[in-house]
Enzyme design. Structure first.
Site, short mmCIF file in Angstrom:
data_model
loop_
_atom_site.label_atom_id
_atom_site.label_comp_id
_atom_site.label_asym_id
_atom_site.label_seq_id
_atom_site.Cartn_x
_atom_site.Cartn_y
_atom_site.Cartn_z
N HIS A 31 -2.69 4.64 9.69
CA HIS A 31 -1.38 5.28 9.82
C HIS A 31 -1.51 6.65 10.51
O HIS A 31 -0.89 7.63 10.09
CB HIS A 31 -0.71 5.46 8.47
CG HIS A 31 -0.34 4.18 7.78
ND1 HIS A 31 -1.25 3.34 7.19
CD2 HIS A 31 0.87 3.58 7.59
CE1 HIS A 31 -0.63 2.30 6.66
NE2 HIS A 31 0.65 2.42 6.89
N GLU A 48 3.25 -5.29 9.03
CA GLU A 48 1.96 -5.13 8.32
C GLU A 48 1.49 -6.46 7.74
O GLU A 48 0.33 -6.59 7.33
CB GLU A 48 2.09 -4.08 7.21
CG GLU A 48 2.24 -2.68 7.77
CD GLU A 48 2.45 -1.59 6.72
OE1 GLU A 48 2.27 -0.42 7.06
OE2 GLU A 48 2.79 -1.93 5.56
N HIS A 102 0.82 -1.23 0.00
CA HIS A 102 0.00 0.00 0.00
C HIS A 102 0.85 1.28 0.00
O HIS A 102 0.41 2.34 0.47
CB HIS A 102 -0.99 -0.01 1.18
CG HIS A 102 -0.36 -0.02 2.54
ND1 HIS A 102 -0.88 -0.75 3.59
CD2 HIS A 102 0.72 0.61 3.06
CE1 HIS A 102 -0.15 -0.56 4.68
NE2 HIS A 102 0.83 0.27 4.38
N HIS A 143 9.81 -4.26 5.21
CA HIS A 143 10.27 -2.87 5.10
C HIS A 143 10.42 -2.23 6.47
O HIS A 143 9.77 -2.64 7.43
CB HIS A 143 9.40 -2.01 4.18
CG HIS A 143 7.97 -1.75 4.59
ND1 HIS A 143 7.04 -2.73 4.78
CD2 HIS A 143 7.29 -0.58 4.79
CE1 HIS A 143 5.86 -2.19 5.08
NE2 HIS A 143 6.00 -0.89 5.10
#
Ligand code: DHB
Ligand code: FE
Length: 290
Positions: free
Chosen positions: A59, A243, A12, A196
């Site tokens: 977020h 995530e 995303h 990440h």
């Protein structure tokens, strides 16, 4: 009764929204990533889902570090996108299916998942980017082709829910969708990942070997992934690699025999190892979930 047709997991990264707005899909940097969605477009056109249940992480748009629900579920008939400061165009609101939301909330609470219910919920890049990737033409039209039920998992403020707990959350959602009396075709979406890390000494960290293991096991043996602790996961996949919890919930919601029909893995997209998978869910006899 509702049918779960399958699941899609997608990165995303906000930069994708900027690339779409600037029509850069065929630039050398972006092409290998965007081409990975050709199959997805064809699959969605064939499978025609009515509703998408979307597992993602907020977020900071709805929940900040001071108030952070572990699991939150939208129960609105419309979800508005807000400017998040990533130069992504704000997309038009996405319709919600509040009836399915309340059905899921009832079932989850009965199943001892004490979720936060949100009759208002903003949506950020974790939902808008995968939606624009899945339906590149339709998002700018009058309506989106599906309604959504967003389910937010805390992947930000520790302690995070365990990998096993998110898989079980998905299982509970899957059972509830299957028991939904509406004659609707439901797809399940998990967003974010793969490895990440955006901050700290390891910013830019990517672990291709672990990503490949995740891509393999999420199809064939998701239970194997539930044995990793969150701290192992941060070490192996980076602080934002967690995530993947959204992917585990998506996989958990696929209650039948699961086959993979598509996988695209590409490094890097921004700071992320980007991956897209499409899983099909084949109904099996009751109580014999794969
Ligand atoms: C990036 C990745 C994310 O998961 C996110 O939420 C924001 C940015 C990135 O790699 O740029
Ligand atoms: Fe993210």
């Amino acid at each position: 009764m509702a049918t779960i047709i399958g699941g899609i997991a997608s990165t995303h990264v906000p930069a994708i929204g900027k690339a779409i707005a600037e029509n850069k899909q065929n630039d050398a940097y972006w092409k290998p990533f965007f081409r990975g969605f050709d199959f997805v477009h064809d699959w969605l056109a064939r499978k025609k889902p009515d509703i998408a249940v979307v597992f993602s992480n907020d977020h900071g748009l709805n929940f900040f570090l001071d108030k952070m629900p572990t699991f939150a579920i939208g129960a609105a008939s419309e979800y508005r996108s807000e400017d998040e400061g990533w130069s992504i165009p704000v997309s038009r609101p996405i319709p919600g299916d509040a009836t399915l939301s309340w059905h899921l909330i009832d079932a989850l609470v009965a199943d001892e998942f004490d979720v936060t219910t949100c009759q208002e919920m903003l949506i950020d890049h974790a939902i808008t980017i995968p939606m624009k990737l899945m339906w590149p033409g339709e998002w700018s039209g009058e309506t989106w082709p599906v309604k959504i039920v967003p389910i937010s998992i805390n992947t930000v403020q520790h302690p995070l829910p365990s990998v096993a707990r998110c898989f079980k959350l998905g299982r509970s959602v899957g059972r509830a969708v299957e028991a939904y009396p509406g004659d609707v075709r439901v797809m399940i979406v998990g967003t974010g990942g793969l490895s990440h890390q955006l901050d700290g000494e390891r910013a830019g960290f990517i672990n291709k070997e672990f990503d490949q293991l995740c891509l393999d096991k999420i199809v064939s043996d998701p239970d194997a992934l539930t044995r990793y602790s969150i701290h192992d996961w941060v070490k192996l996949a980076g602080s934002q690699g967690v995530e993947f919890l959204n992917w585990m919930a998506m996989r958990g919601a696929l209650t039948g025999h699961v086959t993979q029909v598509h996988c695209n893995y590409h490094i890097p997209i921004s700071n992320t190892a980007a991956a897209t998978i499409v899983l099909e869910n084949h109904a099996v006899a009751a109580n014999a979930a794969a």
